[in-house]
Motif scaffolding. Structure first.
Motif, PDB file in Angstrom:
ATOM      1  N   ASP A   1      -4.020   1.045   1.638  1.00 55.49           N
ATOM      2  CA  ASP A   1      -3.067   0.049   2.147  1.00 55.49           C
ATOM      3  C   ASP A   1      -1.623   0.426   1.821  1.00 55.49           C
ATOM      4  N   SER A   2      -1.408   1.021   0.649  1.00 56.60           N
ATOM      5  CA  SER A   2      -0.029   1.374   0.292  1.00 56.60           C
ATOM      6  C   SER A   2       0.516   2.448   1.226  1.00 56.60           C
ATOM      7  N   TYR A   3      -0.299   3.462   1.517  1.00 55.24           N
ATOM      8  CA  TYR A   3       0.133   4.485   2.464  1.00 55.24           C
ATOM      9  C   TYR A   3       0.300   3.897   3.864  1.00 55.24           C
TER      10      TYR A   3
END
Length: 1826
Positions: free
Chosen positions: A319-321
């Motif tokens: 999710d962060s990427y």
């Protein structure tokens, strides 16, 4: 034979046409050598003259015969040229709705612009394992060929997909990858194939966009390598991308869009996680609103965003990427909104705190001042110094756009790298299949650098394609040993040299880019100077000095030089990149950490496309002020290097080609634009393939196929045993020019057109033969018709003449009779008329005479009355006249007298008024008075006389007066009478007038009334008639209504019966579905179990030293687990029906959910079992402690009490069996569905429920009392009794008690009785509590039934308001739902009761075992002398000595040996052949019987578990052997039947002999193990079906479809390069006889193994279903098999299978019905297909086929001979319209993997167990008979 000889009259040719490209025409006369004009007629009937080219004098191309039109392979066409290819593709695409066509090694795919049901998993399974030429063209066939060649040749493969934008390249590549993922599976459990497919939505979102030609156009090229391991399962994948269209990020043309990901972001802007991106509508951003079309019809960008994010998650992008990617993309959008303000012509600024730039800097983590500064300035470096220069507004906008494109390209590259990382496998790749999805040849009005690179790549691919095609042709010729001559084919190497060679276009472009003042114009001049006069492929436009023309392999393309240099450089400002590199945003810095591009300080312009490679180029360390050579690589140079790498990869693989064609530019479904198609066919190399094939020998036949096709051209004497020599002899006679054909080792090769010539000769000969046959048959038919007509005419004449004579005689008789009738009739008429006239005359006379008499009488009456009237009138008139005269006279007298009196009075008044008068009067008054006195006296005298006279007169007068008065009165009366008469006359006159008026009025009214009466009469009569008619109609309607009511009632009854039958069928189907789901679950369970065993074996192999404690759990545990797992599942038809589950459409999720539920249930049952086991252990420990204490405290138990205990135990066991039977009856009563009021109070089921519950409660109370008695007796054992006392009767016991003197013993007995009473009291309380609970439960149940009754009544009231059909349907549906829910609830209750019963049984068994132990212990304590003295023996083992009881005894240690010899090492072909069928099952059951006899539950459990595991092991080891699987299926079923037959249940003991009933099990209820064995039998049956399928699969298509069972019926059509399997039986080819022989083998083996007849029928039904499904599926996917003759072959083959069923007495097995779809398909091929009546007949006939299958067969129908006709499009549309309301599955193919649910009907054996002998060959000497 000269080609010109084919141009004869009626020959069909193709002529060029500006609109349709090619038009069909027909020659009107023969062509002669030297003719310049040919006469032709077009298809629309117009006759024209076609002029030949005076230079080339080429004749128009000939048209192929109709029999060849629509071929799967274009190379199968006899005439190979452009119009033939175009027409064949059009016919297949428009008429047959076929989008795939082979062209040699190329698959031509035409985009249908419509979703077609040809890509499902069933289609994939159908193409899996098939040869490429054996099925219709399909992308799956190409994928299967690549997969097969990779496995067979150990060589990597490539699939090259090319075509225009919108032609379907991406979809074709996607389906190819889906095929690999489905067929091969993954080598690990990481779902690699899902990741490979998940890469598509990611790449489509960031690399696809909407264009004017395609809504999902790929704006980049990609090459995906799918890696496989040694077992050819998917390991991973790798992706290379080419030519990303970066310019689309900053600019979109009208009606186009940017990349999908931007619109997906804008559509998801409202999500909470996207709030920080500060996004909005797509029309807000400059980069997404330029095209003016932000929305695609039918596409939800928000949903697509969800799919994209899911795919990213699946591929390991967390999710962060993902949020980092979205931040960068949002930053690009905001940067595109940054505006610039011009200061002057050379500088510009950005407004202070400009919002879009602020958002961009916040998202990117860079400084606002730096970014705003370098967006408006640039750094210039010279040899001596570096300075900063402002830039203009236009330059700033270009720099901004270049930066956005650069960021997006870097992000695209980063995503590709991460996708590759996710798809990368750590296991070494053994081979791979590459899928290349790249642009096809492009040419537009304005062509620039992008089109140049694309066309350059296509030139390289076309060269590779030409070389590969040429190589294949050469290999074919060399293999067939045909003299090899060089085939002239187009070599585009000069064009490639022009582009990439030294001083080529790319070299000159790179050189110009290095020049300080290089420009597009100077580069163009260099091109002109270098290539214009030296290379024929390079041209200069006439009207331009800034463009050049290259002659590509497909067409000439004019390129505009403007922008070439800038796009080749593709640079951005270095300072802007440095600002981004210094970002605090970690992911952004990652994008630019490997920045290796030349960041030119001199320019920043937009570019179109850019190469993206897998590995980014690292920058080399350069000196300050110097750029590395690595930095100076241009886009063209990089593209050339990557293209060379791609070509090396492709050359190292075996290529497969897919050419995608766009049929029209408007995206209309199934619309074919010939112009556009021809352009693409020329561009994609299909026509070049045709030209190469046509240059050699395109048509190829095997000798057998040629002989079968052209046998009609031979005479009997020409047919030799050597087929090759026969064909040579024939060809030498037919074709004189030997260059037109060549003889190979196995094939005959023909030049183009020769097959058409042979077909023409064959058709002519067949036509002549047909004419001769027609002539003979027509003559015979006409002769027969003439004789029949002549005979009929004679017969008709005879009957007509007789009829005429009879008619004439009849006429004479009728004439004579008519005269007589006329005579009497006329006499009668005249007489009747006379009488009528006479009667009328008399009536008229009487009426007239009466009228005259009445008139005369009236006249006389009137005269008489007139005279009377006159008399009275005249008298009255005379009287009136007299009275008038009298009155006048009297009046006159009165008047005169009054006048005289007035005169006298006047005189007197005058005298009285005078005085003298008074004096005179007074003087002579006295005298006067005297005189007067005298006068008075005289007057008195006179008066008296007068008075007398007067009296007389008065008397007279009175008389006269009276007379007169009477006369007057009489006259008055007369007058009154006259007046009255007059008045009466007047009144009468008035009345007469009035009466006349009334008469006239009455007459008019009478007329009106008469008219009204007539009208009323008519109306009344009409009304009466109408009423009668209405009455009649009402009667009819009444009768009709009665009849309709009767019919309706009958129909409703029939409907209800039908619905009941349908409901029954539906319930049976539901039951079958439940069975199927359950059996699929078992199959899945067995598969997982095998997988677990395999993994365990692999782990054991991988671990060198096995660790202790890792051994497999004891089989006893698994057996117990399975015992409790499947205890509530019942599958046999004789057992209770399955529990109804909620219906579901998808089987796989249901099975998995059911599997998880079962696992959960298993866990719960294990926990419950463990708790029960612990409780049992505690009870046993307590019992042991009590036992030891009692043994210490008391002497052994007496013998009579032991006997009593044994009898009680046996009685308890029998009562438990009875209880079990009653519970079974209870279940049956609860599960029956015959009446909807089953659960109503008072219903039979309800009463049975209450009775059974009452009886169960009573039985439980009895059992509890028995248990209490046992416990009390156990407690009473504490009594101190002498051990030597005998226990013969109760008197001895009484004496012993009386002898007890010891107070201690009495106290101890008292304590025991006290404890017993306490125990009884506690048991009584618990029993009362349970009774109260049961009572409350029954009350609750009664209350729920009342509520249900009320709900039913409400529902009934609601249903009564519905229409009858809806009412019935709703009530039935509700009833089914209600009964299902109630059955489920009752099943749960029964399960609870079963658990309770099992618990009680176990407790009873424990107590019985303890009693047995006590008996054994006490017997051991008794001395021999005591035993001799006992007069009565214990009777707890009732069996006869020296009599074989049908049991086998073995030792516990011999159990593994028993399983090994009887199961593991027993071979069906060896010892088992001569055995009694089912002998192993009988032996195992007899062993189980002995263990049951011994009451050894551990031994029973161990034996059954070992048996089940042994069968599983032997099937796992030899599971592919049909005999082994059949043998153990038969024995497993026999073992199951034995467990049922000897279970002691009444339902299974009906067919037993008394001796067999004695052999029933006595101690153990093995119903749960029966369920486990039933599940095992299901698994074995499914394995048997798989073995059958594997054996029959290779035979079915060849035997049922390809082989000619009836020789000479099917014609062989010319094959193409993708040659199909021959329909002629060669060696090794399977035939129908092969299938029948195999079926005989199956049937013989199953019968030999003693398999149940019903089970054999089910196996045969499944076998026939597989045969029919596979045959029909291949028929639906093979165009060459859909013909009339093939339908006849199929019908014959099916009849042979039916004959086999009749021979084996298996017609009632249902196997014939499974072939019904195949039979109807064969009938559909044979029936007439023209008129509406034919369509109606087809719709009614093909009820077992789906609409899709019917339409598919009609579309595929192909005539084998010219005499057959194709199915018209209108007829197919008619079929579709008639079938549009049919509700059937849209699935095209049948599910050949479907397995019918199997049942095992109870089949008792008549074999007596005591008669069974064990052969010595089995090695079971350690077993002894008991």
């Amino acid at each position: 034979m000269a080609v010109s000889e084919l141009y004869t009259k009626s020959a069909r040719v193709w002529i060029p046409d500006p609109e349709e490209v090619w038009k069909s025409a027909e020659l009107l006369k023969d062509y002669k050598q030297g003719d310049k004009i040919i006469q032709i007629r077009l298809e629309e009937g117009k006759e024209i003259e076609y002029c030949l080219d005076p230079k080339t004098k080429e004749l128009p191309p000939l048209r192929n015969p109709d029999i060849l039109v629509g071929e799967n392979d274009l190379t199968a066409l006899s005439y190979l040229h452009e119009p033939a290819v175009l027409h064949n593709l059009k016919v297949r695409f428009i008429d047959s709705k076929l989008i795939y066509t082979y062209c040699g090694i190329v698959l031509v795919a035409i985009n249908p612009y419509e979703q077609l049901p040809i890509y499902g998993e069933d289609i994939i399974n159908a193409y899996s394992g098939q040869n490429m030429g054996d099925m219709d063209p399909h992308i799956f066939a190409v994928a299967e060929e690549a997969y097969k060649q990779m496995a067979r040749d150990e060589r990597n493969q490539s699939i090259i997909v090319s075509g225009e934008s919108g032609a379907g390249k991406t979809v074709s590549a996607k389906y190819a990858m889906r095929y690999f993922a489905t067929v091969s599976g993954s080598a690990s459990e990481a779902n690699v194939e899902e990741k490979v497919l998940a890469s598509n939505p990611i790449m489509e979102s960031i690399g696809n966009a909407k264009t004017t030609r395609n809504d999902n156009s790929s704006r980049f090229g990609k090459y995906i390598e799918i890696g496989f391991d040694k077992r050819y399962r998917i390991l991973g994948a790798n992706m290379r991308t080419y030519l990303l269209e970066k310019s689309r990020v900053v600019f979109q043309a009208e009606e186009e869009r940017n990349y999908h990901i931007f619109y997906q972001l804008c559509a998801s802007a409202a999500l909470p996680e996207f709030k920080t991106l500060r996004l909005g509508n797509a029309n807000y951003f400059h980069y997404t609103k330029q095209g003016g079309s932000p929305v695609i019809d039918g596409i939800d960008d928000a949903k697509e965003m969800v799919h994209t994010r899911q795919a990213c998650t699946l591929l390991g992008i967390n999710d962060s990427y993902q949020m980092g990617i979205f931040r960068i993309l949002a930053g690009i959008l905001h940067l595109g909104n940054v505006g610039f303000t011009s200061r002057d012509a050379d500088s510009c600024t950005i407004p202070h705190k400009h919002e879009p730039l602020t958002i961009f800097c916040d998202l990117m983590g860079v400084e606002y001042q730096e970014m705003s500064h370098w967006l408006c300035h640039r750094k210039l470096a010279t040899a001596s110094e570096t300075y900063i220069k402002p830039i203009s507004k236009l330059q700033a906008i270009n720099a901004r756009d270049a930066l956005c494109k650069h960021i997006y390209a870097k992000l695209f590259n980063w995503i590709v790298d991460h996708v590759n990382k996710a798809l990368h496998s750590t296991i070494k790749q053994h081979s791979f299949i590459g899928v290349l999805d790249i642009y096809g040849f492009e040419t537009f009005e304005i062509n620039s650098f992008e089109q140049f690179c694309i066309n350059y790549a296509n030139e390289k691919l076309q060269q590779q394609f030409n070389m590969h095609v040429f190589k294949l042709e050469q290999e074919e010729y060399m293999k067939e040993q045909i003299p090899w001559t060089l085939i002239d084919f187009y070599d585009n190497q000069p064009c490639i040299n022009l582009i990439e060679a030294k001083l080529g276009i790319l070299d000159l472009l790179d050189e110009e880019c290095k020049m300080p003042k290089g420009s597009d114009d100077s580069w163009a001049q260099k091109l002109y100077n270098t290539h214009l006069k030296k290379c024929a492929l390079f041209e200069k436009p006439r009207m331009s000095n800034k463009a050049f023309i290259i002659q590509h392999f497909a067409d000439k393309v004019e390129y505009q030089c403007e922008g070439f240099l800038e796009k080749n450089k593709d640079t951005v400002y270095e300072e802007q990149i440095k600002v981004l590199k210094s970002s605090k945003f970690k992911m952004l810095s990652e994008l630019f950490q490997d920045e290796g591009k030349a960041l030119s300080p001199t320019s920043a312009t937009s570019s179109g496309r850019m190469l993206l490679s897998r590995t980014a180029v690292k920058p080399a360390k350069a000196k300050p002020g110097q750029a590395s050579k690595e930095h100076k690589k241009t886009v063209g140079h990089q593209f050339r290097n990557s293209l060379h790498l791609l070509m090396e990869t492709l050359n190292a693989t075996t290529p497969h080609y897919v050419r995608c064609i766009k049929p029209n530019d408007f995206k209309f479904p199934f619309t074919f634009d010939e112009k556009r198609a021809v352009q693409q066919l020329r561009a994609c190399g299909v026509l070049e393939t045709i030209r190469i094939s046509a240059a050699g020998f395109p048509s190829r036949w095997t000798y057998q196929e040629f002989f079968s096709r052209y046998r009609v051209l031979m005479k009997q004497k020409d047919v030799l045993s050597d087929r090759k020599q026969t064909c040579k002899n024939l060809l030498e006679k037919l074709i004189l020019n030997k260059d037109k054909y060549q003889f190979g080792k196995t094939k005959i090769f023909f030049r183009a057109g020769q097959v058409a010539y042979l077909e023409k000769i064959r058709a002519d000969k067949l036509r002549v033969a047909c004419i001769r046959i027609q002539k003979t048959i027509r003559g015979w038919l006409m002769r027969k018709k003439y004789l029949r007509m002549r005979k009929a005419a004679i017969t008709i004449q005879r009957y007509v003449r007789g009829y005429q004579a009879r008619c004439y005689a009849k006429f004479l008789r009728r004439t004579r009779a008519a005269i007589i009738i006329q005579k009497f009739q006329r006499m009668y008429v005249v007489r009747k008329r006379y009488h009528l006239m006479r009667a009328a005359t008399i009536v008229l006379q009487s009426l007239l005479r009466g009228y005259i008499a009445r008139n005369k009488y009236q006249q006389m009456l009137r005269e008489h009355k007139a005279i009377i009237i006159q008399k009275h009138v005249r008298g009255w008139l005379a009287c009136v006249c007299y009275h008038r005269s009298l009155k006048a006279i009297v009046y006159l007298q009165c008047c005169y007298r009054r006048m005289m009196a007035k005169r006298e009075l006047k005189k007197l008044k005058i005298e009285a008024r005078s005085v003298e008068r008074y004096k005179k009067l007074n003087i002579g008054m006295e005298n006067k008075i005297m005189q007067l006195q005298r006068k008075v006296d005289e007057q008195n005298k006179d008066y008296k006389s007068l008075l007398e006279k007067l009296t007389n007169l008065e008397t007279t007068y009175n008389t006269e007066t009276e007379k007169l008065r009477s006369d007057v009165e009489r006259l008055r009366m007369s007058e009154e009478q006259a007046k009255n008469a007059t008045n009466r006359v007047n009144t009468l006159q008035e009345e007469i007038t009035k009466l006349r008026k009334e008469l006239h009025q009455t007459q008019s009214e009478k007329k009106t009334i008469e008219e009204w009466a007539d009208k009323y009469k008519q109306e009344t009569e009409q009304l009466v008639s109408e009423l009668k008619e209405q009455n009649t109609l009402l009667k009819k309607e009444k009768e009709e209504l009665n009849r309709r009511i009767h019919d309706q009632a009958k129909e409703m009854t029939e409907t209800m019966e039908k619905k009941l039958v349908e409901e029954t069928k539906q319930l049976e189907l539901d039951l079958n579905d439940e069975r199927l789901r359950y059996q699929n679950l078992l199959n899945e369970f067995s598969r997982l179990e095998e997988r677990y065993e395999d993994l365990k074996d692999e782990v054991n192999l991988m671990v060198s030293i096995p660790k202790p404690g890792h051994k497999r759990t004891d089989s006893t545990h698994s057996s117990n687990e399975s015992e409790y797992t499947f205890s509530s599942e019942i599958t046999e038809t004789e057992d209770l029906p399955l529990r109804m589950e909620e219906p579901s459409e998808k089987k796989a999720p249901l099975d998995m959910s059911l599997f998880l539920k079962l696992q959960k249930r298993v866990t719960e049952l294990e926990q419950e079992k463990q708790s029960l086991q612990d409780e049992l252990d505690r009870k046993e420990e307590q019992a042991l402690r009590i036992k030891t204490r009692e043994e210490e405290e008391r002497p052994p138990m007496r013998g009579a009490e032991l006997e009593y205990e044994s009898l009680k135990r046996q009685e308890l066991e029998s009562e438990n069996k009875k209880l079990k039977n009653e519970l079974n009856e209870l279940q049956k009563a609860l599960l029956e569905k015959s009446s909807p009021e089953v659960t109503a109070p008072g219903a039979p089921a309800y009463r049975v429920l209450l009775d059974q519950l009452t009886s169960v409660s009573e039985e439980l109370e009895v059992r509890k009392e028995e248990v209490l008695i046992l416990r009390s007796q156990l407690v009473s054992q504490k009594e101190a009794i002498q051990p030597k006392n005998t226990m013969t009767d109760s008197t001895i016991l009484l004496e012993d008690v009386q002898k007890m003197k010891d107070k201690g013993e009495i106290a101890q007995a008292y304590i025991g009785l006290k404890e017993t009473n306490r125990l009884l009291e506690s048991q009584l309380q618990s029993q009362k509590k349970s009774h109260d609970n049961e009572l409350e439960a029954l009350r609750g149940e009664i209350q729920s039934l009342k509520e249900e009754n009320n709900r039913q009544q409400q529902l009934l009231a609601q249903n009564l308001q519905l229409p009858p059909e809806a009412r019935i349907e709703a009530s039935l549906q509700h009833e089914i739902t209600r009964l299902t829910n109630e059955n489920l609830d009752l099943m749960e209750q029964l399960e609870k009761q079963d658990k309770t019963v099992r618990k009680l049984k176990k407790q009873l068994k424990v107590f019985a075992k303890k009693i047995g132990e006590l008996e054994v212990g006490q017997m051991e304590n008794i001395s021999p002398g005591q035993i001799i003295d006992e007069p009565i023996r214990p009777v707890n083992i009732p069996r006869k000595e020296k009599d074989f009881q049908g049991m086998l005894e073995y030792k516990k240690d011999d159990e593994p040996k028993l399983v090994k010899n009887l199961i593991l090492e027993l071979k069906p072909r060896g010892v088992a052949v001569n055995l009694i069928p089912g002998l192993p099952a009988y032996i195992l059951f007899m062993c189980v019987r002995h263990a049951d006899y011994l009451n050894d539950d551990q031994k029973v459990r161990s034996l059954l578990t070992s048996t089940i595991n042994g069968i599983k092991k032997v099937l796992k080891k030899r599971g592919d052997d049909f005999e082994t699987v059949s043998f153990w299926l038969s024995n497993t079923c026999r073992f199951l039947h034995c467990l049922k037959q000897y279970s002691g249940e009444e339902g299974f003991m009906k067919h037993n002999t008394p001796r067999q009933n004695e052999h029933c099990l006595t101690n153990f209820d093995l119903a749960e193990y029966r369920q486990v064995l039933s599940d095992l039998a299901i698994q074995i049956y499914q394995q048997l079906v798989r073995v059958l399928e594997n054996i029959l699969q290779p035979m079915i298509v060849s035997g049922m479809l390809e082989h000619e069972t009836i020789q000479g019926v099917s014609g062989v059509k010319p094959p193409g390069l993708r040659k199909r399997t021959s329909s002629i039986a060669d060696e090794g080819t399977y035939t129908l006889d092969s299938i029948i022989r195999q079926l005989n083998t199956f049937h013989y083996v199953m019968c030999q193994h003693g398999m149940d007849p019903e089970l054999i029928k089910q196996v045969v039904k499944q076998t026939f279903y597989i045969t029919g499904a596979v045959t029909l599926n291949n028929l639906l996917l093979r165009k060459d098999m859909c013909s009339w003759s093939k339908g006849m072959q199929i019908r014959y083959n099916v009849s042979q299978l039916e004959e086999w069923l009749r021979d084996k007495n298996l017609m009632n097995s249902g196997a014939k019905e499974t072939l019904e779809p195949l039979i109807q398909a064969a009938q559909l091929l044979q029936v007439k297909k023209k008129t509406d009546e034919d369509a109606e007949a087809i719709c009614s006939m093909c009820n077992a086929l789906t609409t899709a299958q019917i339409v598919k067969v009609l579309n595929l129908y192909t005539p084998v001979n010219e005499f057959e006709e194709r199915v018209s499009i209108s007829f197919i549309r008619t079929i579709q319209m008639r079938l549009r309301d049919r509700k059937d599955s849209p699935q095209l193919l049948m599910d050949a993997k479907h397995i019918f649910p199997v049942t095992f009907p109870f089949n008792p054996s008549s074999l007596a167990l005591e008669t069974i002998q064990i052969p010595a060959s089995l090695g079971l000497a350690f077993i002894s008979r008991v």
